[in-house]
Design a protein around this motif. Structure first.
Motif, PDB file in Angstrom:
ATOM      1  N   GLU A 196     -27.806  18.467 -11.996  1.00 12.47           N
ATOM      2  CA  GLU A 196     -27.213  18.374 -10.663  1.00 12.47           C
ATOM      3  C   GLU A 196     -26.174  17.260 -10.571  1.00 12.47           C
ATOM      4  O   GLU A 196     -25.205  17.371  -9.815  1.00 12.47           O
ATOM      5  CB  GLU A 196     -28.312  18.149  -9.619  1.00 12.47           C
ATOM      6  CG  GLU A 196     -29.316  19.292  -9.483  1.00 12.47           C
ATOM      7  CD  GLU A 196     -28.860  20.403  -8.569  1.00 12.47           C
ATOM      8  OE1 GLU A 196     -27.836  20.224  -7.870  1.00 12.47           O
ATOM      9  OE2 GLU A 196     -29.540  21.456  -8.525  1.00 12.47           O
ATOM     10  N   VAL A 197     -26.357  16.186 -11.333  1.00 10.97           N
ATOM     11  CA  VAL A 197     -25.412  15.064 -11.246  1.00 10.97           C
ATOM     12  C   VAL A 197     -24.394  15.071 -12.384  1.00 10.97           C
ATOM     13  O   VAL A 197     -23.608  14.126 -12.506  1.00 10.97           O
ATOM     14  CB  VAL A 197     -26.129  13.703 -11.179  1.00 10.97           C
ATOM     15  CG1 VAL A 197     -26.996  13.621  -9.935  1.00 10.97           C
ATOM     16  CG2 VAL A 197     -26.949  13.422 -12.430  1.00 10.97           C
ATOM     17  N   GLY A 198     -24.374  16.129 -13.205  1.00 11.73           N
ATOM     18  CA  GLY A 198     -23.253  16.309 -14.120  1.00 11.73           C
ATOM     19  C   GLY A 198     -23.464  15.940 -15.562  1.00 11.73           C
ATOM     20  O   GLY A 198     -22.495  15.817 -16.317  1.00 11.73           O
ATOM     21  N   ALA A 199     -24.719  15.759 -16.017  1.00 10.45           N
ATOM     22  CA  ALA A 199     -24.967  15.486 -17.437  1.00 10.45           C
ATOM     23  C   ALA A 199     -24.677  16.734 -18.274  1.00 10.45           C
ATOM     24  O   ALA A 199     -24.562  17.853 -17.756  1.00 10.45           O
ATOM     25  CB  ALA A 199     -26.402  15.031 -17.640  1.00 10.45           C
ATOM     26  N   ASP A 200     -24.562  16.536 -19.578  1.00 13.75           N
ATOM     27  CA  ASP A 200     -24.259  17.634 -20.501  1.00 13.75           C
ATOM     28  C   ASP A 200     -25.450  18.016 -21.374  1.00 13.75           C
ATOM     29  O   ASP A 200     -25.549  19.158 -21.829  1.00 13.75           O
ATOM     30  CB  ASP A 200     -23.080  17.238 -21.396  1.00 13.75           C
ATOM     31  CG  ASP A 200     -21.856  16.890 -20.582  1.00 13.75           C
ATOM     32  OD1 ASP A 200     -21.240  17.815 -20.029  1.00 13.75           O
ATOM     33  OD2 ASP A 200     -21.533  15.689 -20.465  1.00 13.75           O
ATOM     34  N   ILE A 201     -26.320  17.075 -21.641  1.00 11.88           N
ATOM     35  CA  ILE A 201     -27.562  17.284 -22.384  1.00 11.88           C
ATOM     36  C   ILE A 201     -28.625  16.464 -21.664  1.00 11.88           C
ATOM     37  O   ILE A 201     -28.321  15.417 -21.083  1.00 11.88           O
ATOM     38  CB  ILE A 201     -27.455  16.802 -23.850  1.00 11.88           C
ATOM     39  CG1 ILE A 201     -26.227  17.377 -24.541  1.00 11.88           C
ATOM     40  CG2 ILE A 201     -28.709  17.158 -24.645  1.00 11.88           C
ATOM     41  CD1 ILE A 201     -25.937  16.733 -25.898  1.00 11.88           C
ATOM     42  N   VAL A 202     -29.879  16.909 -21.718  1.00 12.96           N
ATOM     43  CA  VAL A 202     -30.931  16.133 -21.074  1.00 12.96           C
ATOM     44  C   VAL A 202     -32.112  15.979 -22.026  1.00 12.96           C
ATOM     45  O   VAL A 202     -32.529  16.923 -22.694  1.00 12.96           O
ATOM     46  CB  VAL A 202     -31.372  16.757 -19.727  1.00 12.96           C
ATOM     47  CG1 VAL A 202     -31.888  18.177 -19.890  1.00 12.96           C
ATOM     48  CG2 VAL A 202     -32.405  15.881 -19.038  1.00 12.96           C
TER      49      VAL A 202
END
Length: 266
Positions: A168-174
């Motif tokens: 939701e806040v724009g990361a690419d990998i989690v």
């Protein structure tokens, strides 16, 4: 997020076909110079020879990384705390995207404890970081853990919330914790369109480590971001090779143990 050419290229540098074996070694700031990190050059050389796609450190260690990483990718971590400070969950900023670029990073990472009293400030900092990284086409690995007074760190519902927050806040990998089995971890993977990689947590036996990796991959996970289970191993090259065999070659646990030259313990 929409891929730019630069973002896409940098994601390729830290993974293989959108699967990831990342070895974080930023623990020197958190734990001090523990086993595996005093001679970090040798450890980085070993894990990357074993098949790690990327290593991760704080930016000050960058001069010790580049000569040792065997062309693997490099991620700079941008917040931290210590175990001897007042609150280990209170991660504070240690650098900027520009600092990471100057250090030669292919990506940046940031730790957020979802459910903790520090979540609001960390959420704000992560949101600012993804905006800054997007301007430069730098991937962001969000380390989104379910941690707090009323949160179980292996609860799939809480973990699913944490990984969704990262998207939701724009990361690419989690990166997040493992829920304990493949069935429950499917919920976590399905909670986001981002690639989900698991943390290693406290070190277990080699078989336990690889069974966890196998379960995460079977649930649709994209790999690992695994620190102490790899860099503190008696044979960091061997365990890295075994983990990479599961993530990148879809090997079962016994095959991976054999490929890593590790004991086939029961």
């Amino acid at each position: 997020m929409t891929l730019t050419a630069g973002l896409d290229a940098r994601l390729d540098r830290i993974g293989t076909d959108r699967r990831y074996v990342i070895v974080p070694m930023d623990h020197g700031i958190t734990l001090g110079p523990v086993t595996g990190l005093k001679d970090i050059e040798s450890t980085i050389d070993a894990v990357t020879r074993g098949g790690a796609d990327a290593v991760l450190t704080q930016r000050g260690i960058a001069p010790r990384v580049h000569s040792s990483k065997n062309d693997a990718g490099y991620i700079v971590h941008l917040n931290a705390s210590t175990t001897i400070g007042p609150d280990e969950n209170d991660k504070r900023l240690t650098g900027t995207v520009e600092d990471a670029i100057r250090a030669g990073a292919d990506a940046v990472s940031f730790h957020i404890n979802v459910g903790s009293t520090h979540e609001p400030g960390q959420l704000e900092d992560l949101s600012k970081l993804t905006s800054a990284a997007d301007r430069f086409g730098i991937p962001v690995l969000a380390m989104a853990y379910a941690r707090g007074p009323d949160v179980a760190g292996d609860d799939p519902e809480a973990l699913g919330h944490a990984v969704r927050l990262a998207e939701e806040v724009g990361a690419d990998i989690v990166k997040t914790g493992y829920s304990g089995d493949a069935d429950s971890f499917e919920h976590v993977v399905e909670a986001t369109r981002l690639p989900v990689v698991i943390a290693g947590g406290s070190r277990g036996t080699d078989r336990q480590t690889l069974e966890m990796v196998r379960g995460a991959v079977d649930a649709g996970g994209a790999g690992v971001s695994m620190g102490r289970s790899i860099f503190q191993h008696e044979d960091p090259e061997g365990i890295a090779r075994a983990v990479a065999a599961v993530v990148h070659e879809d090997r079962d646990v016994d095959e991976a143990l054999e490929l890593g030259g590790l004991a086939l313990e029961v």
